[in-house]
Design an enzyme around this catalytic site. Structure first.
Site, mmCIF file in Angstrom:
data_model
loop_
_atom_site.group_PDB
_atom_site.id
_atom_site.type_symbol
_atom_site.label_atom_id
_atom_site.label_comp_id
_atom_site.label_asym_id
_atom_site.label_seq_id
_atom_site.Cartn_x
_atom_site.Cartn_y
_atom_site.Cartn_z
ATOM 1 N N GLN A 165 -3.119 4.663 3.984
ATOM 2 C CA GLN A 165 -3.837 3.674 3.175
ATOM 3 C C GLN A 165 -3.889 2.333 3.882
ATOM 4 O O GLN A 165 -4.901 1.637 3.829
ATOM 5 C CB GLN A 165 -3.187 3.520 1.803
ATOM 6 C CG GLN A 165 -3.522 4.615 0.851
ATOM 7 C CD GLN A 165 -3.007 4.329 -0.542
ATOM 8 O OE1 GLN A 165 -2.220 3.429 -0.767
ATOM 9 N NE2 GLN A 165 -3.458 5.124 -1.490
ATOM 10 N N GLN A 176 0.882 -1.159 0.000
ATOM 11 C CA GLN A 176 0.000 0.000 0.000
ATOM 12 C C GLN A 176 0.921 1.212 0.000
ATOM 13 O O GLN A 176 2.007 1.174 0.577
ATOM 14 C CB GLN A 176 -0.879 0.043 1.245
ATOM 15 C CG GLN A 176 -1.915 -1.061 1.324
ATOM 16 C CD GLN A 176 -3.113 -0.782 0.464
ATOM 17 O OE1 GLN A 176 -3.022 -0.762 -0.744
ATOM 18 N NE2 GLN A 176 -4.247 -0.588 1.073
ATOM 19 N N SER A 177 0.514 2.311 -0.623
ATOM 20 C CA SER A 177 1.392 3.457 -0.838
ATOM 21 C C SER A 177 1.715 4.276 0.398
ATOM 22 O O SER A 177 2.722 4.955 0.434
ATOM 23 C CB SER A 177 0.787 4.390 -1.889
ATOM 24 O OG SER A 177 0.729 3.729 -3.118
ATOM 25 N N SER A 178 0.870 4.252 1.397
ATOM 26 C CA SER A 178 1.113 5.089 2.572
ATOM 27 C C SER A 178 0.579 4.386 3.816
ATOM 28 O O SER A 178 -0.252 3.488 3.734
ATOM 29 C CB SER A 178 0.428 6.452 2.415
ATOM 30 O OG SER A 178 -0.976 6.304 2.486
#
Length: 194
Positions: A32, A27-29
């Site tokens: 998230q 997941q990007s962050s």
């Protein structure tokens, strides 16, 4: 378009299944990861996809060290580097990811992965399809997926910056209006433009 099981069976060989299947979860962050837990769980369920393609559960490895890290490059993604190393060591028969953007959001990383998979005969699977990077049409589709993933990231960044600029403009407008209101309340006569 989904490929039929007979096409998948032709691509999958005992040589592929003799090696490990790697499920890459990202997941990007951190936000998230916290706010979109269903997406993370969906990615973990890709283990079932590998099992359905013929890998025994004990031969499916999950790489999830990159949860909360962007795939755009410039970030140390130890999980991605581990995946690249396992492919280069000849340990991988299959790489499974929800979609191309989970693996890499920049063409440099994406094409490095494709090239290594091609050289070492590693198949790539997403939630719908199985790809052989050595096959022309599959390589073309994978290449386009990588390009679209990077372009999508560019579009997301543009929208984010446009939103920040609009917010800043609204903030300056609101600050100016508040200033005029303070001047009026103190008895000064000011015009709308000033």
């Amino acid at each position: 378009m989904l490929i039929s099981s007979t096409v998948a069976d032709e691509r999958l060989t005992t040589a592929h299944r003799a090696k490990l299947a790697y499920v890459y979860v990202r997941q990007s962050s951190v936000n998230q990861v916290r706010q979109h837990q269903e997406s993370t769980q969906l990615q973990y369920r890709l283990v079932d996809r590998a099992i359905g393609l013929g890998w025994p559960p004990e031969r499916v490895q999950v790489i999830d060290e990159d949860l909360g890290k962007s795939g755009a490059g410039g970030v140390d993604r130890h999980g991605f580097q581990k995946l690249i190393a396992e492919i280069g060591l000849g340990n991988a028969g299959l790489v499974v990811s929800l979609d191309a953007s989970r693996l890499a959001r920049n063409n440099r990383d994406w094409h490095q992965l494709l090239e290594l998979c091609s050289v070492f005969g590693v198949l790539i699977a997403d939630g719908e399809r199985l790809y052989d990077p050595r096959a022309y049409h599959d390589r073309l589709l994978l290449g386009l997926s990588g390009i679209m993933s990077e372009a999508e990231l560019h579009q997301l960044r543009m929208r984010l910056h446009q939103g920040e600029r609009q917010k800043a403009t609204r903030g300056r407008t609101a600050a100016a209006a508040a200033g005029r209101a303070r001047l009026r309340s103190s008895g000064h006569n000011c015009s709308q433009s000033g």
